[in-house]
Design a protein around this motif. Structure first.
Motif, PDB file in Angstrom:
ATOM      1  N   GLN A   1       0.849  -1.189   0.000  1.00 51.36           N
ATOM      2  CA  GLN A   1       0.000   0.000   0.000  1.00 51.36           C
ATOM      3  C   GLN A   1       0.888   1.243   0.000  1.00 51.36           C
ATOM      4  OE1 GLN A   1      -2.523   0.248   3.422  1.00 51.36           O
ATOM      5  NE2 GLN A   1      -3.476   2.158   2.774  1.00 51.36           N
ATOM      6  N   VAL A   2       0.678   2.078  -0.995  1.00 52.22           N
ATOM      7  CA  VAL A   2       1.461   3.296  -1.119  1.00 52.22           C
ATOM      8  C   VAL A   2       0.957   4.325  -0.109  1.00 52.22           C
ATOM      9  CG1 VAL A   2       2.000   5.239  -2.619  1.00 52.22           C
ATOM     10  CG2 VAL A   2       1.983   2.912  -3.541  1.00 52.22           C
ATOM     11  N   GLN A   3       1.886   4.854   0.673  1.00 54.08           N
ATOM     12  CA  GLN A   3       1.533   5.915   1.623  1.00 54.08           C
ATOM     13  C   GLN A   3       2.587   7.006   1.586  1.00 54.08           C
ATOM     14  OE1 GLN A   3       0.829   4.027   5.531  1.00 54.08           O
ATOM     15  NE2 GLN A   3      -1.293   4.674   5.323  1.00 54.08           N
ATOM     16  N   LEU A   4       2.114   8.227   1.756  1.00 53.94           N
ATOM     17  CA  LEU A   4       2.982   9.391   1.833  1.00 53.94           C
ATOM     18  C   LEU A   4       2.591  10.183   3.069  1.00 53.94           C
ATOM     19  CD1 LEU A   4       2.629  10.421  -1.906  1.00 53.94           C
ATOM     20  CD2 LEU A   4       4.683   9.448  -0.873  1.00 53.94           C
ATOM     21  N   VAL A   5       3.565  10.521   3.895  1.00 56.49           N
ATOM     22  CA  VAL A   5       3.288  11.265   5.117  1.00 56.49           C
ATOM     23  C   VAL A   5       4.197  12.485   5.175  1.00 56.49           C
ATOM     24  CG1 VAL A   5       3.205  11.209   7.629  1.00 56.49           C
ATOM     25  CG2 VAL A   5       2.582   9.162   6.315  1.00 56.49           C
ATOM     26  N   GLU A   6       3.580  13.669   5.138  1.00 55.87           N
ATOM     27  CA  GLU A   6       4.336  14.907   5.220  1.00 55.87           C
ATOM     28  C   GLU A   6       4.504  15.337   6.675  1.00 55.87           C
ATOM     29  OE1 GLU A   6       1.411  15.444   1.670  1.00 55.87           O
ATOM     30  OE2 GLU A   6       1.397  14.621   3.697  1.00 55.87           O
ATOM     31  N   SER A   7       5.587  16.022   6.932  1.00 58.46           N
ATOM     32  CA  SER A   7       5.831  16.597   8.251  1.00 58.46           C
ATOM     33  C   SER A   7       6.769  17.782   8.098  1.00 58.46           C
ATOM     34  CB  SER A   7       6.431  15.555   9.209  1.00 58.46           C
ATOM     35  OG  SER A   7       7.674  15.090   8.720  1.00 58.46           O
ATOM     36  N   GLY A   8       6.908  18.542   9.177  1.00 60.19           N
ATOM     37  CA  GLY A   8       7.858  19.648   9.172  1.00 60.19           C
ATOM     38  C   GLY A   8       7.251  21.023   9.023  1.00 60.19           C
ATOM     39  N   GLY A   9       5.950  21.081   8.822  1.00 61.23           N
ATOM     40  CA  GLY A   9       5.313  22.377   8.713  1.00 61.23           C
ATOM     41  C   GLY A   9       5.254  23.095  10.049  1.00 61.23           C
ATOM     42  N   GLY A  10       4.833  24.353   9.999  1.00 62.17           N
ATOM     43  CA  GLY A  10       4.723  25.122  11.240  1.00 62.17           C
ATOM     44  C   GLY A  10       4.604  26.597  10.952  1.00 62.17           C
ATOM     45  N   LEU A  11       4.754  27.369  12.013  1.00 59.26           N
ATOM     46  CA  LEU A  11       4.695  28.817  11.934  1.00 59.26           C
ATOM     47  C   LEU A  11       6.119  29.363  11.934  1.00 59.26           C
ATOM     48  CD1 LEU A  11       3.197  31.561  12.118  1.00 59.26           C
ATOM     49  CD2 LEU A  11       3.230  31.268  14.622  1.00 59.26           C
ATOM     50  N   VAL A  12       6.413  30.220  10.980  1.00 58.95           N
ATOM     51  CA  VAL A  12       7.752  30.787  10.869  1.00 58.95           C
ATOM     52  C   VAL A  12       7.628  32.251  10.466  1.00 58.95           C
ATOM     53  CG1 VAL A  12       8.013  30.086   8.455  1.00 58.95           C
ATOM     54  CG2 VAL A  12      10.049  30.424   9.870  1.00 58.95           C
ATOM     55  N   GLN A  13       8.573  33.064  10.892  1.00 59.36           N
ATOM     56  CA  GLN A  13       8.567  34.477  10.534  1.00 59.36           C
ATOM     57  C   GLN A  13       9.073  34.662   9.117  1.00 59.36           C
ATOM     58  OE1 GLN A  13      10.852  36.583  13.504  1.00 59.36           O
ATOM     59  NE2 GLN A  13       9.103  36.680  14.902  1.00 59.36           N
ATOM     60  N   PRO A  14       8.661  35.738   8.470  1.00 53.95           N
ATOM     61  CA  PRO A  14       9.206  36.031   7.128  1.00 53.95           C
ATOM     62  C   PRO A  14      10.730  36.050   7.152  1.00 53.95           C
ATOM     63  CG  PRO A  14       7.352  37.461   7.599  1.00 53.95           C
ATOM     64  CD  PRO A  14       7.638  36.723   8.877  1.00 53.95           C
ATOM     65  N   GLY A  15      11.317  35.452   6.132  1.00 52.17           N
ATOM     66  CA  GLY A  15      12.764  35.332   6.071  1.00 52.17           C
ATOM     67  C   GLY A  15      13.298  34.063   6.700  1.00 52.17           C
ATOM     68  N   GLY A  16      12.448  33.346   7.399  1.00 49.34           N
ATOM     69  CA  GLY A  16      12.866  32.127   8.074  1.00 49.34           C
ATOM     70  C   GLY A  16      12.899  30.921   7.146  1.00 49.34           C
ATOM     71  N   SER A  17      13.202  29.766   7.740  1.00 45.43           N
ATOM     72  CA  SER A  17      13.351  28.530   6.974  1.00 45.43           C
ATOM     73  C   SER A  17      12.565  27.395   7.618  1.00 45.43           C
ATOM     74  CB  SER A  17      14.827  28.122   6.899  1.00 45.43           C
ATOM     75  OG  SER A  17      15.598  29.082   6.230  1.00 45.43           O
ATOM     76  N   LEU A  18      12.168  26.466   6.792  1.00 42.53           N
ATOM     77  CA  LEU A  18      11.561  25.214   7.235  1.00 42.53           C
ATOM     78  C   LEU A  18      12.028  24.118   6.298  1.00 42.53           C
ATOM     79  CD1 LEU A  18       7.793  26.079   7.954  1.00 42.53           C
ATOM     80  CD2 LEU A  18       9.503  25.392   9.651  1.00 42.53           C
ATOM     81  N   ARG A  19      12.082  22.893   6.812  1.00 37.21           N
ATOM     82  CA  ARG A  19      12.344  21.750   5.955  1.00 37.21           C
ATOM     83  C   ARG A  19      11.185  20.780   6.081  1.00 37.21           C
ATOM     84  NH1 ARG A  19      17.104  17.163   6.046  1.00 37.21           N
ATOM     85  NH2 ARG A  19      15.907  16.453   7.862  1.00 37.21           N
ATOM     86  N   LEU A  20      10.506  20.579   4.973  1.00 35.40           N
ATOM     87  CA  LEU A  20       9.417  19.618   4.937  1.00 35.40           C
ATOM     88  C   LEU A  20       9.955  18.243   4.567  1.00 35.40           C
ATOM     89  CD1 LEU A  20       6.643  21.639   3.071  1.00 35.40           C
ATOM     90  CD2 LEU A  20       7.243  21.647   5.498  1.00 35.40           C
ATOM     91  N   SER A  21       9.350  17.223   5.140  1.00 38.38           N
ATOM     92  CA  SER A  21       9.697  15.848   4.812  1.00 38.38           C
ATOM     93  C   SER A  21       8.485  15.130   4.253  1.00 38.38           C
ATOM     94  CB  SER A  21      10.192  15.099   6.059  1.00 38.38           C
ATOM     95  OG  SER A  21      11.347  15.697   6.594  1.00 38.38           O
ATOM     96  N   CYS A  22       8.730  14.225   3.357  1.00 36.73           N
ATOM     97  CA  CYS A  22       7.683  13.376   2.791  1.00 36.73           C
ATOM     98  C   CYS A  22       8.193  11.942   2.893  1.00 36.73           C
ATOM     99  CB  CYS A  22       7.390  13.757   1.352  1.00 36.73           C
ATOM    100  SG  CYS A  22       6.272  12.627   0.483  1.00 36.73           S
ATOM    101  N   ALA A  23       7.692  11.220   3.876  1.00 38.32           N
ATOM    102  CA  ALA A  23       8.115   9.836   4.089  1.00 38.32           C
ATOM    103  C   ALA A  23       7.247   8.898   3.273  1.00 38.32           C
ATOM    104  CB  ALA A  23       8.034   9.483   5.567  1.00 38.32           C
ATOM    105  N   ALA A  24       7.878   8.102   2.442  1.00 41.02           N
ATOM    106  CA  ALA A  24       7.159   7.186   1.561  1.00 41.02           C
ATOM    107  C   ALA A  24       7.213   5.762   2.100  1.00 41.02           C
ATOM    108  CB  ALA A  24       7.754   7.230   0.167  1.00 41.02           C
ATOM    109  N   SER A  25       6.138   5.027   1.928  1.00 46.48           N
ATOM    110  CA  SER A  25       6.110   3.609   2.272  1.00 46.48           C
ATOM    111  C   SER A  25       5.279   2.873   1.237  1.00 46.48           C
ATOM    112  CB  SER A  25       5.546   3.385   3.676  1.00 46.48           C
ATOM    113  OG  SER A  25       4.238   3.880   3.776  1.00 46.48           O
ATOM    114  N   GLY A  26       5.558   1.588   1.106  1.00 39.40           N
ATOM    115  CA  GLY A  26       4.840   0.785   0.123  1.00 39.40           C
ATOM    116  C   GLY A  26       5.462   0.830  -1.262  1.00 39.40           C
TER     117      GLY A  26
END
Length: 123
Positions: A1-26
């Motif tokens: 079974q194909v699954q995709l799970v995103e994580s890493g979002g949130g609240l950040v100030q302008p000019g800031g950084s975030l790293r999103l992840s997409c974990a795949a399974s199946g």
């Protein structure tokens, strides 16, 4: 079974950084191109970036070129979206999607989607 799970979002100030992840399974990342999409309130979903099965082809929408970087870690079966110099207009729910096309630039991304992760850029 194909699954995709995103994580890493949130609240950040302008000019800031975030790293999103997409974990795949199946499935393994060698067999699928992966795309990142986003949808802001009241707006249509748009493609942000994608990476082909081999990792040799990447794409970025003009609005994020030079600020976002997509990468993959086959050992973890995970795709990342590094987002730097974030702007309020980057606020959206970010989704990853998978497609078996060799090149992500011709993929339709119709079938396999994650549940999304919220990114809010605000002071």
């Amino acid at each position: 079974q194909v699954q995709l799970v995103e994580s890493g979002g949130g609240l950040v100030q302008p000019g800031g950084s975030l790293r999103l992840s997409c974990a795949a399974s199946g499935f393994t990342l060698d067999d699928y191109s992966i795309g990142w999409f986003r949808q802001a309130p009241g707006k249509e979903r748009e493609g942000v970036s994608c990476i082909s099965r081999s990792g040799g082809i990447t794409y970025y929408v003009d609005a994020v070129k030079g600020r976002f970087a997509i990468s993959k870690d086959n050992s973890k079966n995970t795709i990342y979206l590094q987002m730097n110099s974030l702007k309020p207009e980057d606020t959206a729910v970010y989704y990853c999607a998978a497609d078996p096309a060799l090149s992500c630039t011709i993929a339709t991304f119709r079938t396999y989607w994650g549940q999304g992760t919220q990114v809010t850029v605000s002071s």
